[in-house]
Design a protein around this motif. Sequence first.
Motif, PDB file in Angstrom:
ATOM      1  N   TRP A  74      -8.690  -6.530   4.601  1.00 51.12           N
ATOM      2  CA  TRP A  74      -7.601  -5.867   4.083  1.00 51.12           C
ATOM      3  C   TRP A  74      -6.612  -6.956   3.309  1.00 51.12           C
ATOM      4  O   TRP A  74      -5.455  -6.797   3.140  1.00 51.12           O
ATOM      5  N   TYR A  98       0.839  -1.182   0.186  1.00 56.42           N
ATOM      6  CA  TYR A  98      -0.083  -0.005   0.043  1.00 56.42           C
ATOM      7  C   TYR A  98       0.848   1.297   0.217  1.00 56.42           C
ATOM      8  O   TYR A  98       1.573   1.326   0.996  1.00 56.42           O
ATOM      9  N   TRP A 128     -10.625  -1.632  -2.637  1.00 56.07           N
ATOM     10  CA  TRP A 128     -10.341  -3.002  -1.879  1.00 56.07           C
ATOM     11  C   TRP A 128     -11.445  -3.799  -2.293  1.00 56.07           C
ATOM     12  O   TRP A 128     -12.455  -3.500  -2.290  1.00 56.07           O
ATOM     13  N   TYR A 169      -7.062  -6.693  -4.102  1.00 59.58           N
ATOM     14  CA  TYR A 169      -6.947  -5.367  -4.406  1.00 59.58           C
ATOM     15  C   TYR A 169      -7.200  -5.039  -5.803  1.00 59.58           C
ATOM     16  O   TYR A 169      -6.500  -5.617  -6.642  1.00 59.58           O
TER      17      TYR A 169
END
Length: 481
Positions: free
Chosen positions: A260, A158, A269, A264
């Motif tokens: 998470w 990220y 997300w 992605y």
Amino acid sequence: MQDTDVSLPRKSTEELGIAAKNVIGFLDGLKAHHIELHSFMLLRHGHVAVEGWWSPYAPELPHMLFSLSKSFTSTAIGMAVHEGLLTLDDPVISYFPDDLPAEVSSNLAAMQIRHLLMMGTGHDKDTMDALHEAEDGNWVRAFLNEPVDHEPGTHFLYNTGATYMLSAILQKATGQNLLEFLHGRLFEPLGIRNPTWETCPRGIHTGGFGLNVKTEDIAKFGQLYLQKGVWQGKRLIEESWIEEATEKQISNGDGGDSDWAQGYGYQFWRCRHGVYRGDGAFGQFCIVLPQYDAVIAMTAGTNDLQEVLNCVWEHLLDSFLPRPAEADEWSEDLKKRLHELQLEAPKFASESELEAQISGRVYALEDNETRIDRLRVEFEQDRALLTIDDFHGSHELSLGREHWLTSSSRLLNRQEGQFASSFTWKTPQTLLLTLRGIETPFCLTLEMQYEDENTLDFRQGINVSFSSSEGDSVRGIALLE
């Protein structure tokens, strides 16, 4: 010329087939986990079914989106691709020949726009620290000079600096910054009024953060994606782009119970339950639930983002009914609950005999992390005026006596913003000031414990932060008048 209705249409939970009991369960779940939401909107079948703002937050106020901004940046790139202004295969270095390092590594040379989008640049750490530390303010050059440790496309990290580069590339390719490019293509058709976006020292929009819009604007954005890019009969985004941007482009973990680690896309997300989302620090959410024909928009001030999503999955997924429902006692209870949402001003004791002695006195503080030099509180019957001098200048805020008063200040983020502020006495010698930046996730608390009218111990706290939430106590001395 934009001729779109500014507001989304509204219908009742019963008409839209949403069980009010489950929505109440969601609100109760947030409260049980001490999660501070600022706003909540639930849409189904293109209509707003549920909406609420925790006063002093309000529908007309914009809110900082933090990384939810990334999904808007991705949208701009998708539009530029379909207009033939750039391609996802374009090498990043091709846009910045004057900012390249002396030696371009093979991994940097291989980095494409698609790798920026999927957070697969090959870096081992977020590049934003290097960007912020660039003495010449050239964030592009700072990004390109960071080592690229992995082959692009093979390693998820990220990386907010990657989204900044998307903004810089868009500006290079189109001659327009993000706000200019999206104005007629997205914001105007959706009726998103007066969006603002932070810039880097060289005037390029930050891309990965810094966008400020209202909660209903977030909801509109999610609804546009749910409708596969069509808004009031006009296509704004290509359907193929939406499918590509919101599906898994790179693995970011092993799945499980973490939202998470589900994959992605292009600045979106993947979630459990076939859902996707854009999100930002401290609880800014745009959640799209295709199988339920629903969208959820939220703003907040919390560090527990996973628990917010857990409450959505636990309570709201079962709220969607296959057909309209009959009104019941839960429906009326929900309306009442939504109307009464508020974050109360702290209340301990409304007065102290010390007020008369300290009112209007200026206190100089020792060196401290907050970089506040001086402060002054002048008390009136039902309010007070706080003056803070820090390294950016002087700031004045009006405070209500155990109730909120609204005023504007540059105290947070150095941009003019609305604050709701109050004061109360925790003890006869301890004054507590609460300053809510109601266009942000942040709530500051200033606690001043007076040894006497000449000396105080000062401590600042904050509800959410990327670092420590509370500083050390510092001494303050009254200045001679």
